[in-house]
Design a protein around this motif. Structure first.
Motif, PDB file in Angstrom:
ATOM      1  N   MET A   1      19.363  14.837  19.648  1.00  0.00           N
ATOM      2  CA  MET A   1      18.538  16.025  19.433  1.00  0.00           C
ATOM      3  C   MET A   1      18.885  16.656  18.079  1.00  0.00           C
ATOM      4  O   MET A   1      20.057  16.768  17.728  1.00  0.00           O
ATOM      5  N   LYS A   2      17.882  17.041  17.315  1.00  0.00           N
ATOM      6  CA  LYS A   2      18.102  17.675  16.020  1.00  0.00           C
ATOM      7  C   LYS A   2      18.849  18.999  16.200  1.00  0.00           C
ATOM      8  O   LYS A   2      18.713  19.673  17.214  1.00  0.00           O
ATOM      9  N   ILE A   3      19.628  19.331  15.157  1.00  0.00           N
ATOM     10  CA  ILE A   3      20.399  20.563  15.187  1.00  0.00           C
ATOM     11  C   ILE A   3      19.505  21.769  15.436  1.00  0.00           C
ATOM     12  O   ILE A   3      19.806  22.655  16.247  1.00  0.00           O
ATOM     13  N   GLN A   4      18.363  21.803  14.725  1.00  0.00           N
ATOM     14  CA  GLN A   4      17.442  22.932  14.897  1.00  0.00           C
ATOM     15  C   GLN A   4      16.979  23.053  16.336  1.00  0.00           C
ATOM     16  O   GLN A   4      16.875  24.167  16.883  1.00  0.00           O
ATOM     17  N   ASN A   5      16.683  21.914  16.978  1.00  0.00           N
ATOM     18  CA  ASN A   5      16.181  21.945  18.354  1.00  0.00           C
ATOM     19  C   ASN A   5      17.250  22.430  19.343  1.00  0.00           C
ATOM     20  O   ASN A   5      16.936  23.112  20.327  1.00  0.00           O
ATOM     21  N   ILE A   6      18.499  22.055  19.076  1.00  0.00           N
ATOM     22  CA  ILE A   6      19.592  22.563  19.917  1.00  0.00           C
ATOM     23  C   ILE A   6      19.687  24.076  19.770  1.00  0.00           C
ATOM     24  O   ILE A   6      19.829  24.813  20.760  1.00  0.00           O
ATOM     25  N   TYR A   7      19.592  24.540  18.536  1.00  0.00           N
ATOM     26  CA  TYR A   7      19.639  25.986  18.264  1.00  0.00           C
ATOM     27  C   TYR A   7      18.500  26.698  18.976  1.00  0.00           C
ATOM     28  O   TYR A   7      18.717  27.723  19.644  1.00  0.00           O
ATOM     29  N   TYR A   8      17.282  26.173  18.861  1.00  0.00           N
ATOM     30  CA  TYR A   8      16.130  26.793  19.514  1.00  0.00           C
ATOM     31  C   TYR A   8      16.285  26.794  21.031  1.00  0.00           C
ATOM     32  O   TYR A   8      15.944  27.780  21.707  1.00  0.00           O
ATOM     33  N   THR A   9      16.804  25.684  21.592  1.00  0.00           N
ATOM     34  CA  THR A   9      16.939  25.563  23.048  1.00  0.00           C
ATOM     35  C   THR A   9      17.947  26.566  23.605  1.00  0.00           C
ATOM     36  O   THR A   9      17.663  27.297  24.561  1.00  0.00           O
ATOM     37  N   VAL A  10      19.122  26.602  22.997  1.00  0.00           N
ATOM     38  CA  VAL A  10      20.184  27.476  23.498  1.00  0.00           C
ATOM     39  C   VAL A  10      19.795  28.945  23.357  1.00  0.00           C
ATOM     40  O   VAL A  10      19.941  29.741  24.300  1.00  0.00           O
ATOM     41  N   THR A  11      19.290  29.317  22.184  1.00  0.00           N
ATOM     42  CA  THR A  11      18.956  30.731  21.961  1.00  0.00           C
ATOM     43  C   THR A  11      17.785  31.183  22.825  1.00  0.00           C
ATOM     44  O   THR A  11      17.779  32.310  23.336  1.00  0.00           O
ATOM     45  N   SER A  12      16.789  30.318  22.996  1.00  0.00           N
ATOM     46  CA  SER A  12      15.629  30.711  23.797  1.00  0.00           C
ATOM     47  C   SER A  12      15.985  30.801  25.279  1.00  0.00           C
ATOM     48  O   SER A  12      15.509  31.708  25.985  1.00  0.00           O
ATOM     49  N   LEU A  13      16.821  29.889  25.785  1.00  0.00           N
ATOM     50  CA  LEU A  13      17.242  29.964  27.191  1.00  0.00           C
ATOM     51  C   LEU A  13      18.096  31.206  27.440  1.00  0.00           C
ATOM     52  O   LEU A  13      17.934  31.884  28.462  1.00  0.00           O
ATOM     53  N   ARG A  14      18.999  31.492  26.511  1.00  0.00           N
ATOM     54  CA  ARG A  14      19.807  32.703  26.688  1.00  0.00           C
ATOM     55  C   ARG A  14      18.916  33.945  26.659  1.00  0.00           C
ATOM     56  O   ARG A  14      19.089  34.872  27.459  1.00  0.00           O
ATOM     57  N   SER A  15      17.947  33.962  25.758  1.00  0.00           N
ATOM     58  CA  SER A  15      17.006  35.079  25.705  1.00  0.00           C
ATOM     59  C   SER A  15      16.216  35.193  26.999  1.00  0.00           C
ATOM     60  O   SER A  15      15.942  36.300  27.476  1.00  0.00           O
ATOM     61  N   LEU A  16      15.830  34.048  27.570  1.00  0.00           N
ATOM     62  CA  LEU A  16      15.082  34.043  28.832  1.00  0.00           C
ATOM     63  C   LEU A  16      15.895  34.710  29.939  1.00  0.00           C
ATOM     64  O   LEU A  16      15.396  35.604  30.636  1.00  0.00           O
ATOM     65  N   PHE A  17      17.145  34.283  30.091  1.00  0.00           N
ATOM     66  CA  PHE A  17      17.962  34.808  31.192  1.00  0.00           C
ATOM     67  C   PHE A  17      18.312  36.282  30.980  1.00  0.00           C
ATOM     68  O   PHE A  17      18.303  37.079  31.933  1.00  0.00           O
ATOM     69  N   ILE A  18      18.619  36.651  29.744  1.00  0.00           N
ATOM     70  CA  ILE A  18      18.921  38.060  29.466  1.00  0.00           C
ATOM     71  C   ILE A  18      17.686  38.920  29.675  1.00  0.00           C
ATOM     72  O   ILE A  18      17.776  40.046  30.178  1.00  0.00           O
ATOM     73  N   GLN A  19      16.506  38.374  29.334  1.00  0.00           N
ATOM     74  CA  GLN A  19      15.276  39.141  29.498  1.00  0.00           C
ATOM     75  C   GLN A  19      14.947  39.386  30.967  1.00  0.00           C
ATOM     76  O   GLN A  19      14.319  40.401  31.302  1.00  0.00           O
TER      77      GLN A  19
END
Length: 396
Positions: A1-19
């Motif tokens: 997985m590309k570095i950018q995609n890992i960054y997008y995945t982790v940050t978006s999932l964390r944002s989802l759960f915090i939201q």
């Protein structure tokens, strides 16, 4: 997985759960925990006080032991905080959870941006941060829908507990999939003590800021933004619940709708900025803060529910433009070595502003009204507009 995609995945999932938590916590604080206006703001002050105390130490941990470890610890602590918060609906338990949340966030703040900046060798950060903000907005939008469903099927407190558990699992998953190949450990010679080295690292981070007039301006704006933001963050929910007499069941749907529209508007605006606006970030911040002041004032005093909704949505959308733009402007001017520490300093400046501004606005709201408390937040944006004028003149 590309570095950018890992960054997008982790940050978006964390944002989802915090939201999931953020969608209902304003309701949880007012209805389940029965917090008054001052207590609502003090919850935020406690959070920001822990950020103030821990930003530099955790930034140093990221620079010494790796950004990946720092991100794991931070996400884990935030997950534990939400489980504790949802289990015990009282002021003191929520206060403790807020303190834990603040500590957890300082492990993430700066470290995540430093990690992706290092892995990409500082290239294409403008595109990555703006696109990352869009993915986070998408995660937040899904989090809103899930939060409403969980609160409807079970309860507000159960949705908060579930989100906390998912954050704990995310911390473990992220630790397993995130690479760290470009990390440069901040080292020191054997004849320098660890404490002395920590002060040297802090000094070097401060020197990066002090040597750049734009970074100095951004540092001042960060403090002012903290002064203005805390009261609004904590009081908007009480404004709807108490002034417009929304019930708990009705509030779940309304708050979900508010967040959903805000994030959809935010994604559209960020996409437009990414495609059509390059480098004119100071002007964008000037325009958005000017409009923000007007929207918050109208929201504070409107007696019409529809107008209050419209101005709240506009204000919330405008506020979300600030962070990715300021992050881009800051990271473009920082060197890789010591970046996490320098970014943590900006987080600490924001915390100072919120620690000072929050209680002041809380006292105003407690002894006058929630409307006046929110209006005082709007007036604190005016110095930011003045600073942006000065910054634009320096850039030109």
């Amino acid at each position: 997985m590309k570095i950018q995609n890992i960054y997008y995945t982790v940050t978006s999932l964390r944002s989802l759960f915090i939201q999931i938590v953020f969608t209902v916590n304003a309701l949880y604080y007012v209805v389940d925990a029965n917090l008054n206006a001052l207590q609502l703001v003090l919850i935020g002050t406690i959070l920001e006080a822990t950020i103030f105390l821990f930003e530099i130490p955790t930034g140093l941990i990221a620079d010494h032991f790796g950004r990946k470890r720092s991100l794991f610890i931070g996400t884990l602590i935030i997950g534990i905080a939400h489980v504790f918060e949802g289990t015990f609906p009282s002021f003191w338990s929520i206060a403790i959870a807020s303190g834990l949340w603040g500590i957890g966030w300082t492990f993430i703040s700066g470290a995540e941006e430093a990690w992706i900046a290092d892995e990409l060798n500082g290239k294409d950060l403008n595109s990555v941060f703006l696109k990352g903000a869009q993915f986070e907005s998408l995660g937040q939008f899904l989090g809103i829908l899930i939060s409403v469903c969980l609160a409807t099927l079970f309860s507000v407190k159960i949705s908060i507990i579930i989100a906390g558990i998912m954050l704990i699992l995310l911390s473990l998953g992220a630790f397993l999939i995130m690479p760290e190949t470009k990390f440069i450990k901040v080292t020191h010679s054997k004849d320098i003590t660890t404490i002395r080295h920590l002060f040297i690292t802090i000094r070097d981070g401060a020197n990066q800021i002090r040597g750049n007039t734009i970074l100095i301006s951004l540092a001042v704006i960060t403090v002012l933004w903290g002064l203005a933001s805390e009261g609004y963050d904590r009081l908007w929910g009480a404004r709807f619940i108490e002034d417009f007499h929304l019930s708990e069941e009705t509030s779940v749907y309304w708050f979900g709708a508010f967040y959903a529209f805000t994030f959809l508007l935010n994604m559209i605006i960020l996409k437009y900025i990414e495609r059509h606006i390059h480098k004119n970030y100071s002007v964008i911040l000037l325009i958005t803060n000017s409009l923000l002041t007007i929207m918050v004032l109208i929201f504070a005093f409107s007696s019409y529910f529809t107008l209050a909704i419209i101005t709240y949505l506009m204000a919330s959308t405008l506020r979300k433009v600030y962070y990715p733009i300021s992050s881009t402007m800051t990271n473009e001017r920082l060197a890789s070595k010591g970046r996490a520490t320098a970014l943590s300093m900006f987080g600490q400046l924001d915390a100072i502003g919120q620690i000072v501004g929050g209680p002041i606005i809380g006292v105003i709201a407690l002894y006058t009204s929630i409307s006046y408390g929110i209006a005082s937040s709007a007036l604190l944006i005016l110095p930011i507009i003045l600073c942006l004028f000065v910054m634009i003149k320096k850039e030109n």
